[in-house]
Design a protein around this motif. Structure first.
Motif, mmCIF file in Angstrom:
data_model
loop_
_atom_site.group_PDB
_atom_site.id
_atom_site.type_symbol
_atom_site.label_atom_id
_atom_site.label_comp_id
_atom_site.label_asym_id
_atom_site.label_seq_id
_atom_site.Cartn_x
_atom_site.Cartn_y
_atom_site.Cartn_z
ATOM 1 N N UNK A 26 4.563 -0.623 6.757
ATOM 2 C CA UNK A 26 4.560 0.131 5.645
ATOM 3 C C UNK A 26 5.920 0.717 5.410
ATOM 4 N N UNK A 27 6.684 1.200 6.368
ATOM 5 C CA UNK A 27 7.848 1.717 6.163
ATOM 6 C C UNK A 27 8.965 0.639 5.695
ATOM 7 N N UNK A 28 8.950 -0.601 6.298
ATOM 8 C CA UNK A 28 9.489 -1.701 5.707
ATOM 9 C C UNK A 28 9.504 -1.820 4.116
ATOM 10 N N UNK A 29 8.318 -1.822 3.875
ATOM 11 C CA UNK A 29 7.746 -2.030 2.568
ATOM 12 C C UNK A 29 8.599 -1.089 1.673
ATOM 13 N N UNK A 30 8.938 0.249 2.047
ATOM 14 C CA UNK A 30 9.717 1.112 1.205
ATOM 15 C C UNK A 30 11.090 0.863 1.343
ATOM 16 N N UNK A 31 11.542 0.499 2.565
ATOM 17 C CA UNK A 31 13.066 0.144 2.724
ATOM 18 C C UNK A 31 13.449 -1.277 1.945
ATOM 19 N N UNK A 32 12.202 -2.100 1.695
ATOM 20 C CA UNK A 32 12.397 -3.443 1.013
ATOM 21 C C UNK A 32 12.823 -3.212 -0.445
ATOM 22 N N UNK A 33 12.590 -1.929 -0.921
ATOM 23 C CA UNK A 33 12.893 -1.943 -2.369
ATOM 24 C C UNK A 33 14.337 -1.517 -2.463
ATOM 25 N N UNK A 34 15.027 -2.404 -3.063
ATOM 26 C CA UNK A 34 16.650 -2.410 -3.170
ATOM 27 C C UNK A 34 16.879 -2.998 -4.606
ATOM 28 N N UNK A 70 11.944 3.468 -5.583
ATOM 29 C CA UNK A 70 11.291 3.806 -4.375
ATOM 30 C C UNK A 70 10.327 5.057 -4.791
ATOM 31 N N UNK A 71 10.803 5.866 -5.506
ATOM 32 C CA UNK A 71 10.021 7.025 -5.902
ATOM 33 C C UNK A 71 8.864 6.606 -6.842
ATOM 34 N N UNK A 72 8.942 5.702 -7.479
ATOM 35 C CA UNK A 72 8.207 5.271 -8.474
ATOM 36 C C UNK A 72 6.886 4.479 -7.501
ATOM 37 N N UNK A 73 7.383 3.838 -6.606
ATOM 38 C CA UNK A 73 6.339 3.124 -5.642
ATOM 39 C C UNK A 73 5.431 4.094 -4.993
ATOM 40 N N UNK A 74 6.093 5.303 -4.376
ATOM 41 C CA UNK A 74 5.361 6.245 -3.550
ATOM 42 C C UNK A 74 4.618 7.013 -4.764
ATOM 43 N N UNK A 75 4.914 7.118 -5.704
ATOM 44 C CA UNK A 75 4.137 7.899 -6.708
ATOM 45 C C UNK A 75 2.863 7.161 -7.184
ATOM 46 N N UNK A 133 0.684 -1.182 0.020
ATOM 47 C CA UNK A 133 0.074 -0.107 0.025
ATOM 48 C C UNK A 133 0.984 1.269 -0.215
ATOM 49 N N UNK A 134 1.031 1.779 -1.225
ATOM 50 C CA UNK A 134 1.914 3.122 -1.169
ATOM 51 C C UNK A 134 1.394 4.140 -0.388
ATOM 52 N N UNK A 135 -0.016 4.477 -0.489
ATOM 53 C CA UNK A 135 -0.536 5.470 0.467
ATOM 54 C C UNK A 135 -0.498 5.206 1.951
ATOM 55 N N UNK A 136 -0.551 4.059 2.382
ATOM 56 C CA UNK A 136 -0.278 3.862 3.887
ATOM 57 C C UNK A 136 1.350 4.119 4.022
ATOM 58 N N UNK A 137 2.134 3.898 3.141
ATOM 59 C CA UNK A 137 3.561 3.978 3.294
ATOM 60 C C UNK A 137 3.905 5.405 3.232
ATOM 61 N N UNK A 138 3.228 6.229 2.405
ATOM 62 C CA UNK A 138 3.327 7.806 2.244
ATOM 63 C C UNK A 138 2.887 8.354 3.759
#
Length: 98
Positions: free
Chosen positions: A46-54, A71-76, A22-27
């Protein structure tokens, strides 16, 4: 052949459904981090989802530029987030953990 087909069907029904991140939850959670709140317990996933993108380069090393873009694409994907994805990614996009 029939044995393999039956095994495939059984595995198909027993496998757990894949849930999209869920990108909105992460944002939302990372906007709190950006404002100095830190990571509250409900936001850890949610934060881990973001940092798992490597992402890696062709030599097998971590590519911070590719990771930053992914990561920017995911948040976008959270279209209702305004400028938060850019601000979050500018600060945390090249970090490997929180």
């Amino acid at each position: 052949m029939k044995k393999y087909f039956i095994s495939f069907i059984v595995i198909l029904f027993l496998s757990a459904p894949v849930q999209a991140k869920d990108s909105c939850g992460t944002v939302l959670c990372m906007a709190g981090m950006l404002q100095g709140v830190g990571v509250v317990s409900e936001c850890k996933g949610f934060v881990q989802d973001y940092f798992d993108i490597i992402l890696f380069n062709s030599h097998g090393g971590i590519s911070l530029n590719k990771t930053f873009k992914a990561r920017g694409k995911f948040l976008g994907k959270c279209t209702s987030a305004g400028s938060w994805p850019d601000m979050i990614n500018s600060k945390y996009g090249r970090q490997l953990g929180f």
